[in-house]
Design an enzyme around this catalytic site. Structure first.
Site, short mmCIF file in Angstrom:
data_model
loop_
_atom_site.label_atom_id
_atom_site.label_comp_id
_atom_site.label_asym_id
_atom_site.label_seq_id
_atom_site.Cartn_x
_atom_site.Cartn_y
_atom_site.Cartn_z
N HIS A 123 0.82 -1.21 0.00
CA HIS A 123 0.00 0.00 0.00
C HIS A 123 0.85 1.26 0.00
O HIS A 123 1.91 1.32 0.63
CB HIS A 123 -0.95 0.01 1.21
N ASP A 124 0.41 2.24 -0.76
CA ASP A 124 1.01 3.56 -0.83
C ASP A 124 2.40 3.58 -1.46
O ASP A 124 3.11 4.59 -1.37
CB ASP A 124 1.07 4.21 0.57
N GLY A 141 4.83 -1.18 2.68
CA GLY A 141 4.08 0.04 2.44
C GLY A 141 4.96 1.27 2.34
O GLY A 141 6.03 1.34 2.94
#
Length: 260
Positions: A123-124, A141
């Protein structure tokens, strides 16, 4: 005009937005908020979910998992996104997750990246262009990977690490600090082993530019000076170029500290 070529066993939500040239293989699943651009092919059993936007001429192989919810206990169902550019190759069992509220809400993958089997983009994360992420490599992440980076097989990259342009991470490296542009890092924990000379050659860097990068590298990492003093000295003693400027600015701006 005929619509996308969707295998009869595939499950594609009626609300999904697929260009007329998209191909969807057997048993693939595509969710209602997915958007897929011209010429992209989705392989058998691939799953594409969430608010995922995929550009042109991507190849998504069978059993890839694209856009499923972040592997983050802080995720609370926010409408975050995964945005994938053009002409990427996403191989079997690769996983890509959307962003979170704590990371800007968007995971981005640029153009012409190769994500090999079992690689993970957390994520991200923010990937640039023309990167290779080899088999089993794992990006936690909030990782930033610039352009032309090679991430070797089974590499692990810690959260919030930044990997600079044309760096190479050797197979099995555990990367917990930033890797400067044009450098070669490997080991547990990863340390620098000079410049990525093969990568620079493949990009047709001129001999004088490579020489300048070598001089900047030696001043910063082999002179024995404090890092800030070494960067300052390199700025005065090494010929100015976009690449040298980027190399020095990346090191100066690092928040996690750079591999040494």
């Amino acid at each position: 005009m005929s619509g996308p070529r969707i295998h009869p066993t595939a499950i594609v939500a009626a609300e999904a937005g697929l260009d007329d040239t998209v191909e969807v293989g057997p048993y693939a699943i595509i969710g209602p908020h997915v958007r897929i651009g011209h010429g992209t092919r989705v392989g058998a059993h691939a799953v594409i979910e969430g608010r995922t936007t995929i550009g042109r001429e991507n190849e998504i192989f069978h059993h890839a998992s694209v856009g499923t919810i972040p592997q983050d206990l802080k995720y609370r169902g926010e409408d975050s996104e995964l945005v994938i550019g053009d002409r990427n190759t996403i191989r079997e069992f690769t996983t890509l997750n959307p962003g979170t509220a704590g990371g800007g809400m968007i995971t981005r993958v640029g153009d012409q990246n190769l994500l090999m089997n079992y690689s993970h983009i957390g994520h991200d994360c923010q990937l640039g262009h023309r990167n290779i992420v080899a088999n089993g490599a794992q990006l936690a992440g909030h990782v930033i990977v610039e352009d032309w980076v090679v991430v070797g097989a089974l590499v692990g990259i810690h959260q919030f690490v930044k990997v600079g342009e044309s760096a190479i991470l050797g197979a099995g490296a555990m990367v917990s600090q930033d890797v400067p542009p044009f450098c070669n890092a490997t080991g547990d924990r990863a340390v620098l082993h000079g410049l990525n000379l093969i990568g620079l050659k493949r990009r047709n860097f001129a001999a004088d530019l490579v020489r300048d990068l070598k001089r900047a590298y030696r001043l910063v990492f082999r002179s024995g000076l404090k890092l800030a003093d070494a960067v300052k000295r390199a700025r005065t003693e090494v010929a100015d170029s976009r690449e040298v400027t980027h190399f020095l600015a990346f090191i100066e701006a690092s928040e996690r500290g750079v591999c040494r």
